[in-house]
Design an enzyme around this catalytic site. Structure first.
Site, PDB file in Angstrom:
ATOM      1  CG  HIS A   1     -46.182   9.727 -23.384  1.00 45.67           C
ATOM      2  ND1 HIS A   1     -45.156  10.314 -23.599  1.00 45.67           N
ATOM      3  CD2 HIS A   1     -45.734   8.363 -22.698  1.00 45.67           C
ATOM      4  CE1 HIS A   1     -44.153   9.645 -23.514  1.00 45.67           C
ATOM      5  NE2 HIS A   1     -44.278   8.519 -23.240  1.00 45.67           N
TER       6      HIS A   1
ATOM      7  CE  LYS B   1     -37.288   7.347 -26.060  1.00 45.21           C
ATOM      8  NZ  LYS B   1     -37.366   6.489 -24.978  1.00 45.21           N
TER       9      LYS B   1
END
Length: 188
Positions: free
Chosen positions: A60, A25
């Protein structure tokens, strides 16, 4: 006469991407933000409460383009969205369920309800493109304790509220996106 088809769809103003842990996602959300052609602001809700979470946040950060703006805000999501969203901007919110967990742990009476209500009323008025990412946590067993059940109930309700207003809703499984609502994705 058959109407012409358009292979190019306008991106929706609001997209909700759901999936389990490591479902793909976040990568999909990052790709959609990059493909928007707009300047991107990454709105991070995570806090580095332990070494493992710190490593996740670092992964991230390393994946994101250097020219993306970063706002780290664990609680005041609606206020930051209102300030960050402009008509020529893409804002990626990562992630709704961490934000919800942060609000559950805050000791400020009524804060959770106020933030959820503020997000509900703000969503239809946000300019530009907004991409929300959330963990789908309700596809397993019913949790054995009341806090975990409350969290699951709140997450499910939050996702439904955003999905009702979103132009596109996508579920990711094993790195594969499944569009539940709105225009198809241009590529996988």
């Amino acid at each position: 006469m058959v109407p012409e088809t358009n292979d190019r769809f306008e991106p929706p103003r609001c997209t909700l991407i759901l999936g389990g842990v490591r479902s793909g996602k976040s990568r999909l959300a990052e790709r959609l933000a990059r493909d928007s052609g707009l300047p991107v602001t990454y709105l991070a809700t995570a806090t580095a409460s332990d070494d493992e979470m710190h490593a996740r946040i670092l992964a991230h950060r390393q994946r994101r383009p250097a020219d993306w703006a970063l706002i780290e805000e664990p609680l005041a999501l609606p206020a930051v969205l209102q300030a960050a969203c402009t008509k020529d901007q893409c804002v990626l919110v990562e992630c709704l369920t961490l934000w919800l967990a942060n609000l559950l742990w805050t000791e400020e009476t009524g804060r959770l309800e106020r933030e959820l209500d503020a997000l509900d009323s703000l969503l239809p008025r946000l300019p530009g493109q907004v991409i929300f990412v959330g963990n789908e946590v309700n596809m397993g067993l019913i949790p054995v304790n009341d806090l975990a059940r409350r969290y699951g109930d709140l997450a499910g309700s939050l996702h439904q509220r955003i999905a009702a207003q979103a132009g596109r809703v996508v579920l990711t499984v094993a790195g594969l996106p499944w569009v539940l609502k709105g225009p198809p994705l241009t590529s996988v």
